[in-house]
Design a protein around this motif. Sequence first.
Motif, PDB file in Angstrom:
ATOM      1  N   MET A 196     -20.393   5.739  13.448  1.00 34.86           N
ATOM      2  CA  MET A 196     -20.122   4.475  13.876  1.00 34.86           C
ATOM      3  C   MET A 196     -19.139   3.907  12.939  1.00 34.86           C
ATOM      4  O   MET A 196     -18.084   2.934  12.908  1.00 34.86           O
ATOM      5  N   ALA A 197     -19.843   3.754  11.582  1.00 34.70           N
ATOM      6  CA  ALA A 197     -18.922   2.979  10.666  1.00 34.70           C
ATOM      7  C   ALA A 197     -17.826   3.740  10.178  1.00 34.70           C
ATOM      8  O   ALA A 197     -16.750   3.191  10.002  1.00 34.70           O
ATOM      9  N   GLU A 198     -17.651   5.021  10.139  1.00 31.00           N
ATOM     10  CA  GLU A 198     -16.436   5.863  10.037  1.00 31.00           C
ATOM     11  C   GLU A 198     -15.629   5.474  11.146  1.00 31.00           C
ATOM     12  O   GLU A 198     -14.445   5.256  10.797  1.00 31.00           O
ATOM     13  N   ALA A 199     -15.783   5.190  12.419  1.00 35.70           N
ATOM     14  CA  ALA A 199     -14.912   4.836  13.252  1.00 35.70           C
ATOM     15  C   ALA A 199     -14.352   3.311  13.172  1.00 35.70           C
ATOM     16  O   ALA A 199     -13.275   3.360  13.327  1.00 35.70           O
ATOM     17  N   VAL A 200     -15.251   2.612  12.628  1.00 38.19           N
ATOM     18  CA  VAL A 200     -14.765   1.284  12.531  1.00 38.19           C
ATOM     19  C   VAL A 200     -13.680   1.364  11.444  1.00 38.19           C
ATOM     20  O   VAL A 200     -12.702   0.675  11.604  1.00 38.19           O
ATOM     21  N   THR A 201     -13.945   2.026  10.324  1.00 40.18           N
ATOM     22  CA  THR A 201     -13.177   2.132   9.192  1.00 40.18           C
ATOM     23  C   THR A 201     -11.818   2.679   9.629  1.00 40.18           C
ATOM     24  O   THR A 201     -10.503   2.336   9.404  1.00 40.18           O
ATOM     25  N   ALA A 202     -11.815   3.903  10.507  1.00 35.17           N
ATOM     26  CA  ALA A 202     -10.572   4.402  10.709  1.00 35.17           C
ATOM     27  C   ALA A 202      -9.993   3.694  11.634  1.00 35.17           C
ATOM     28  O   ALA A 202      -8.582   3.747  11.649  1.00 35.17           O
ATOM     29  N   THR A 203     -10.335   3.005  12.703  1.00 38.20           N
ATOM     30  CA  THR A 203      -9.442   2.482  13.663  1.00 38.20           C
ATOM     31  C   THR A 203      -8.852   1.156  13.003  1.00 38.20           C
ATOM     32  O   THR A 203      -7.938   0.469  13.459  1.00 38.20           O
ATOM     33  N   ALA A 204      -9.545   0.579  11.885  1.00 35.54           N
ATOM     34  CA  ALA A 204      -8.965  -0.825  11.308  1.00 35.54           C
ATOM     35  C   ALA A 204      -7.832  -0.351  10.446  1.00 35.54           C
ATOM     36  O   ALA A 204      -7.359  -1.228   9.928  1.00 35.54           O
ATOM     37  N   ARG A 205      -7.756   0.961   9.838  1.00 34.55           N
ATOM     38  CA  ARG A 205      -6.724   1.300   8.784  1.00 34.55           C
ATOM     39  C   ARG A 205      -5.547   1.354   9.311  1.00 34.55           C
ATOM     40  O   ARG A 205      -4.965   2.315   9.965  1.00 34.55           O
ATOM     41  N   GLN A 206      -4.653   0.254   9.135  1.00 31.12           N
ATOM     42  CA  GLN A 206      -3.546   0.147   9.795  1.00 31.12           C
ATOM     43  C   GLN A 206      -2.308  -0.229   8.752  1.00 31.12           C
ATOM     44  O   GLN A 206      -1.387   0.306   8.449  1.00 31.12           O
ATOM     45  N   ALA A 207      -2.587  -1.388   8.256  1.00 33.62           N
ATOM     46  CA  ALA A 207      -1.648  -1.905   7.333  1.00 33.62           C
ATOM     47  C   ALA A 207      -1.582  -1.431   5.976  1.00 33.62           C
ATOM     48  O   ALA A 207      -2.846  -0.536   5.577  1.00 33.62           O
ATOM     49  N   THR A 208      -0.679  -1.311   5.182  1.00 34.95           N
ATOM     50  CA  THR A 208      -0.595  -0.839   3.839  1.00 34.95           C
ATOM     51  C   THR A 208      -0.309  -1.850   2.694  1.00 34.95           C
ATOM     52  O   THR A 208       0.063  -2.836   3.185  1.00 34.95           O
ATOM     53  N   VAL A 209      -0.713  -1.444   1.589  1.00 35.79           N
ATOM     54  CA  VAL A 209      -0.531  -2.323   0.232  1.00 35.79           C
ATOM     55  C   VAL A 209       1.054  -2.810   0.339  1.00 35.79           C
ATOM     56  O   VAL A 209       1.723  -1.945   0.412  1.00 35.79           O
ATOM     57  N   GLY A 210       1.352  -3.870   0.341  1.00 39.85           N
ATOM     58  CA  GLY A 210       2.580  -4.468   0.279  1.00 39.85           C
ATOM     59  C   GLY A 210       3.148  -4.747   1.917  1.00 39.85           C
ATOM     60  O   GLY A 210       4.175  -5.509   2.042  1.00 39.85           O
ATOM     61  N   ASP A 211       2.511  -4.332   2.847  1.00 34.64           N
ATOM     62  CA  ASP A 211       2.779  -4.604   4.173  1.00 34.64           C
ATOM     63  C   ASP A 211       1.751  -5.103   4.897  1.00 34.64           C
ATOM     64  O   ASP A 211       1.144  -4.400   5.899  1.00 34.64           O
ATOM     65  N   SER A 212       1.080  -6.131   4.473  1.00 34.68           N
ATOM     66  CA  SER A 212      -0.165  -6.685   4.993  1.00 34.68           C
ATOM     67  C   SER A 212       0.003  -8.133   4.937  1.00 34.68           C
ATOM     68  O   SER A 212       0.771  -8.825   4.442  1.00 34.68           O
ATOM     69  N   GLU A 213      -0.825  -8.891   6.096  1.00 31.94           N
ATOM     70  CA  GLU A 213      -0.906 -10.306   6.053  1.00 31.94           C
ATOM     71  C   GLU A 213      -1.376 -10.882   4.602  1.00 31.94           C
ATOM     72  O   GLU A 213      -0.904 -12.012   4.255  1.00 31.94           O
ATOM     73  N   PHE A 214      -2.299 -10.040   3.833  1.00 31.92           N
ATOM     74  CA  PHE A 214      -2.698 -10.737   2.541  1.00 31.92           C
ATOM     75  C   PHE A 214      -1.134 -10.613   1.822  1.00 31.92           C
ATOM     76  O   PHE A 214      -1.137 -11.712   0.911  1.00 31.92           O
ATOM     77  N   ASP A 215      -0.617  -9.734   1.648  1.00 34.63           N
ATOM     78  CA  ASP A 215       0.618  -9.571   0.795  1.00 34.63           C
ATOM     79  C   ASP A 215       1.687 -10.650   1.299  1.00 34.63           C
ATOM     80  O   ASP A 215       2.139 -11.413   0.226  1.00 34.63           O
ATOM     81  N   ARG A 216       1.980 -10.812   2.330  1.00 34.79           N
ATOM     82  CA  ARG A 216       2.854 -11.711   3.005  1.00 34.79           C
ATOM     83  C   ARG A 216       2.280 -13.096   2.354  1.00 34.79           C
ATOM     84  O   ARG A 216       3.284 -14.103   2.232  1.00 34.79           O
ATOM     85  N   ASP A 217       0.935 -13.533   2.574  1.00 33.65           N
ATOM     86  CA  ASP A 217       0.646 -14.916   2.608  1.00 33.65           C
ATOM     87  C   ASP A 217       0.097 -15.111   1.048  1.00 33.65           C
ATOM     88  O   ASP A 217       0.239 -16.160   0.626  1.00 33.65           O
ATOM     89  N   THR A 218       0.454 -14.181   0.122  1.00 35.12           N
ATOM     90  CA  THR A 218       0.322 -14.463  -1.539  1.00 35.12           C
ATOM     91  C   THR A 218       1.580 -14.250  -1.952  1.00 35.12           C
ATOM     92  O   THR A 218       1.769 -14.275  -3.312  1.00 35.12           O
ATOM     93  N   ALA A 219       2.846 -14.011  -1.367  1.00 37.64           N
ATOM     94  CA  ALA A 219       4.006 -13.768  -2.041  1.00 37.64           C
ATOM     95  C   ALA A 219       4.596 -14.916  -2.494  1.00 37.64           C
ATOM     96  O   ALA A 219       4.514 -15.950  -1.825  1.00 37.64           O
ATOM     97  N   LEU A 220       5.298 -14.884  -3.548  1.00 39.89           N
ATOM     98  CA  LEU A 220       6.036 -16.160  -3.998  1.00 39.89           C
ATOM     99  C   LEU A 220       7.385 -15.831  -4.210  1.00 39.89           C
ATOM    100  O   LEU A 220       7.730 -14.884  -4.337  1.00 39.89           O
ATOM    101  N   THR A 221       8.001 -16.837  -4.167  1.00 36.32           N
ATOM    102  CA  THR A 221       9.696 -16.808  -4.460  1.00 36.32           C
ATOM    103  C   THR A 221       9.778 -17.541  -6.023  1.00 36.32           C
ATOM    104  O   THR A 221       9.695 -18.658  -6.277  1.00 36.32           O
ATOM    105  N   ARG A 222      10.391 -16.600  -6.821  1.00 33.94           N
ATOM    106  CA  ARG A 222      10.818 -17.336  -8.255  1.00 33.94           C
ATOM    107  C   ARG A 222      12.047 -17.962  -7.978  1.00 33.94           C
ATOM    108  O   ARG A 222      13.101 -17.830  -7.906  1.00 33.94           O
ATOM    109  N   ARG A 223      11.555 -19.174  -8.498  1.00 33.34           N
ATOM    110  CA  ARG A 223      12.700 -20.387  -8.528  1.00 33.34           C
ATOM    111  C   ARG A 223      13.489 -20.222  -9.956  1.00 33.34           C
ATOM    112  O   ARG A 223      14.682 -20.506 -10.023  1.00 33.34           O
ATOM    113  N   ALA A 224      12.921 -19.871 -10.902  1.00 32.94           N
ATOM    114  CA  ALA A 224      13.272 -19.973 -12.318  1.00 32.94           C
ATOM    115  C   ALA A 224      12.162 -19.203 -13.095  1.00 32.94           C
ATOM    116  O   ALA A 224      11.182 -18.966 -12.746  1.00 32.94           O
ATOM    117  N   PRO A 225      12.683 -18.480 -14.398  1.00 36.82           N
ATOM    118  CA  PRO A 225      11.758 -17.824 -15.055  1.00 36.82           C
ATOM    119  C   PRO A 225      10.287 -18.673 -15.367  1.00 36.82           C
ATOM    120  O   PRO A 225      10.144 -19.723 -15.662  1.00 36.82           O
TER     121      PRO A 225
END
Length: 286
Positions: free
Chosen positions: A1-30
């Motif tokens: 069951m634990a393996e099934a939960v992990t497998a079905t949840a694994r969708q986003a990748t590092v750099g393409d995840s809500e976490f990455d989008r919501d921690t992304a910053l825009t560099r205004r100046a150095p």
Amino acid sequence: MAEAVTATARQATVGDSEFDRDTALTRRAPGVYDIDLSAGWTIISAVNGGYLLAVLGRALADALPHGDPFTISAHYLTASQPGPAVVRTDVVRTGRTLSTGQASLLQYDEQGDEVERIRVLASYGDLDSLPDDVRTTAKPPAIPPIDQCFGPEDGPAPVDGSSALTERLMLKLDPSTLGWALGQPSGRGEMRAWFGLKDGRDPDPLSLLLAVDALPPTAFEIGLRGWVPTVELTVHVRCRPAPGPLRVSLVTRNLAGGFLEEDAEVWDSADRLVAQSRQLARVRLG
């Protein structure tokens, strides 16, 4: 069951995840970055401290010549709110294996003046360059399989707006640390859980900064309820985590004078201790 939960949840990748989008910053100046702090990482109306630390950690990864946080210490000065914020970074020192920097996250008050929310000092390096030699007496926490643990979805319906953070996490709590949810706290000051991001993104060093501060506070198992604001949080990242769910263990041994310490260990799917932390938090007694 634990393996099934992990497998079905694994969708986003590092750099393409809500976490990455919501921690992304825009560099205004150095050294200066803009961000809109997402309301998706709040509990009630408070922005989660681990999410905020990941935001600052990402800014320092951009500002410093090394990309991986080795140690990062944050002092939480005032409560952050969802919405616009500015991160200002300074390079303190650069070396061959480590670089050190500091950063502050600021928001604006009703008069438009800057208010500092968090200040951090951190050392960064390259986790992939570390030797493989490990000598430890630490052992992974004994947590039942994921299918024998319980998440927020297994409890009563939350109050509107109170569970934005947990809706973005795969969080399964060890039943032996859930007495507080049944009105029978153990008094031991322990919390253990399986941890991951809901969209299946695998862990990396920045998400470890979130993991150490994403579980219910140990104060609940001591018999206290209510907000437990972080005063100071230090995280040590020990190695790059392997893919798969993490196991997080929190322990509090001392509550005195209205403050408690909370020690965290984070273990990956390869049974390696990948992060440790200690925080000082305020509790409201009575």
